[in-house]
Enzyme design. Structure first.
Site: not given
Ligand code: AMP
Ligand code: MG
Length: 492
Positions: A90, A181, A250-251
């Site tokens: 984003g 990821r 997502d990390n």
């Protein structure tokens, strides 16, 4: 002067549903604040070019060398346990990949480069403070020998971003083995995009686990390999007192690098329940929860991969059983790494029954006595002869004495001599970590006064975490009570 030659394998090899070609939004008054020259050299970049106006234009996202087509990558993710089917870059763009001096492809990504298709309601920008934090902590992790994304540059945009207050804007160039990821696989799984999944898995295997390429069981092998590197990674965090802070899927990078330095922190006083992140109300990502959460995150990867694991196994049921077994092995990998590491931290380089109990008892005493995590272990090397240095980190130093007596008895059964052992311990137990109060002070000086002196000094001292640096002694010290940082923020 030589401009860099980027590769675009992610865009070329993978279907366009995994990314969006996106141009960055130019900034008005870019200024190069920091350039990581050793990393630039490792990437085969020409430092002279990077420091030229053309180089700085690239690092600011204003203008790229000919042929470069940046992309925003799509991904999904479980955020604090809730599944979000579309996240994605984003406020970041993948500029491309560079072959480093060892021939490995490394992603170069700008973070804070403006809005993309995946920005939702965000402005696509980043404030100076969080970008400095990522720079400092990622480079500190690297110097500790822990796999991590790196930071190549910090650029001021000359513009403001609006969070709770008006803040100076900045962007960094982040360097990663890749930005794939767990959430990238989830993005395809939720769309039932099995062809995309095979393509992404094959790409990830070629890039990170090339020994598996072409093997008939490669997808299962891939899952097992990610389990192994993630188990090792979290063990390494636990051995230096690092709290990631937002271990959402997502990390979690499938390369096994630490990624996404948001509200992360190193602990000062040891306590297993420590949480810094202002948004982690339930303590989901508390220090001691990290190994469990890693297993949970890897189970989400296994779930996503299930449709293609059946390829290898000769059926979906067999695929499920194999995935379960792979996830089941995570705890054992973790324990093997952590147990070895914690024995070494207390100077036990041979293995004897009772060693792990001895280590656990020390941690328990440290928790009850608010002992500084880093300095207690560091000063153990000076406790072999009873200097009292580690002892002084305990609120009740006599609580340490009973343990230390048993520890010295055990040390007497080690083959090595005391001086060699102390040297080995110092090479394992860092003296300098990225303490929160120092990170905050560096950010404050830069944000409020435009003074980057504390930032430079911090980067310099943290580049050699295991060395005695007598002139930098104050950077080893925990904060005075009034200087303690209790919360860290995402800063998005
Ligand atoms: P993070 O907490 O940094 O892992 O980000 C979670 C998600 O929010 C990612 O999809 C980011 O790209 C997105 N995001 C974070 N900050 C911003 C921002 N300022 N503008 C747009 N998207 C953002
Ligand atoms: Mg993230």
């Amino acid at each position: 002067m030589r401009s860099p030659r980027f590769h675009h394998t992610y865009a070329v090899d993978l279907p366009e549903r995994l990314y969006a070609h996106t141009d960055p939004s130019p900034v008005s008054a870019q200024r190069l604040l920091e350039l990581n020259e050793p990393l630039a050299t490792e990437l085969g970049l020409d430092i002279g070019w990077l420091r030229s106006s053309e180089g700085i234009e690239m690092l600011a996202g204003n203008r790229f060398p000919a042929g470069v087509r940046p992309i925003a990558q799509a991904y999904a993710g479980h955020q604090f346990g809730n599944f979000v089917p579309q996240l994605g870059d984003g406020r970041a763009l993948l500029v491309g990949e560079l072959a480093d001096t060892s021939g490995r492809l490394r992603d170069v990504q700008l973070k804070g480069s403006g809005p993309t298709r995946f920005s939702r309601n965000g402005d696509g920008r980043a404030a100076l403070g969080p970008m400095m934090r990522e720079y400092i902590v990622s480079e500190a992790m690297h110097a500790l020998g822990i796999p991590t994304t790196r930071t190549l540059s910090l650029v001021a945009t000359g513009e403001h971003v609006y969070r709770e207050t008006k803040l100076p804007g900045a962007l960094i160039a982040r360097v990663a083995a890749s930005h794939i990821r767990v959430g990238t696989f989830q993005y395809l799984a939720v769309r039932e995009d099995i062809d995309g999944m095979r393509a992404l898995a094959d790409y990830a295997i070629a890039r990170h686990y090339p020994d598996l390429a072409g093997s008939p069981n490669r997808y299962l092998g891939f899952l097992e390999a990610v389990v192994a590197v993630q188990a090792k990674l979290v063990a390494q965090w636990m051995l230096v007192g690092f709290i990631h802070g937002v271990l959402n899927t997502d990390n979690v990078a499938i390369s096994g690098e630490t990624i996404d330095y948001g509200p992360c922190a190193f602990m000062d006083a040891y306590h297993p329940a420590t949480v810094f992140s202002s948004i982690d109300h339930q303590g989901r990502y508390a220090f001691a929860n990290q190994p469990r959460i890693t297993v949970w995150n890897l189970a989400r990867l296994a779930e996503a991969l299930l449709p293609i694991l059946g390829d290898d196994a000769g059926g979906d049921d067999q695929g499920f059983e194999l995935a379960k077994a792979a996830i089941g092995s995570c705890q054992a990998y973790y324990e093997a790494e952590f147990h070895k590491g914690i024995r070494h931290k207390i100077g036990l380089f041979s293995e004897k029954p009772g060693d792990l109990d001895l280590a656990a008892e020390l941690l328990d005493l440290m928790a009850r006595n608010s002992a500084d995590f880093t300095l207690t272990f560091r000063d153990l090397a000076h406790e072999i002869d009873g200097s009292g240095r580690a002892r002084n980190h305990f609120i009740d130093p006599t609580a340490f004495d009973g343990w230390a007596a048993r520890w010295r008895e055990r040390l007497a059964r080690e083959p090595e001599n005391a001086a060699d052992r102390a040297a080995r311990m110092r090479a394992i137990n860092p003296k300098y970590i990225a303490r929160n109060h120092r990170v905050e002070a560096a950010i404050g000086a830069a944000t409020n006064d435009g003074d980057f002196g504390p930032f430079h000094r911090l980067l310099t001292v943290l580049a050699r975490p295991f060395d005695e640096q007598p002139e930098m002694e104050e950077y080893a010290q925990p904060p005075a009570d009034e200087g303690r940082v209790l919360q860290t923020f995402c800063g998005t």
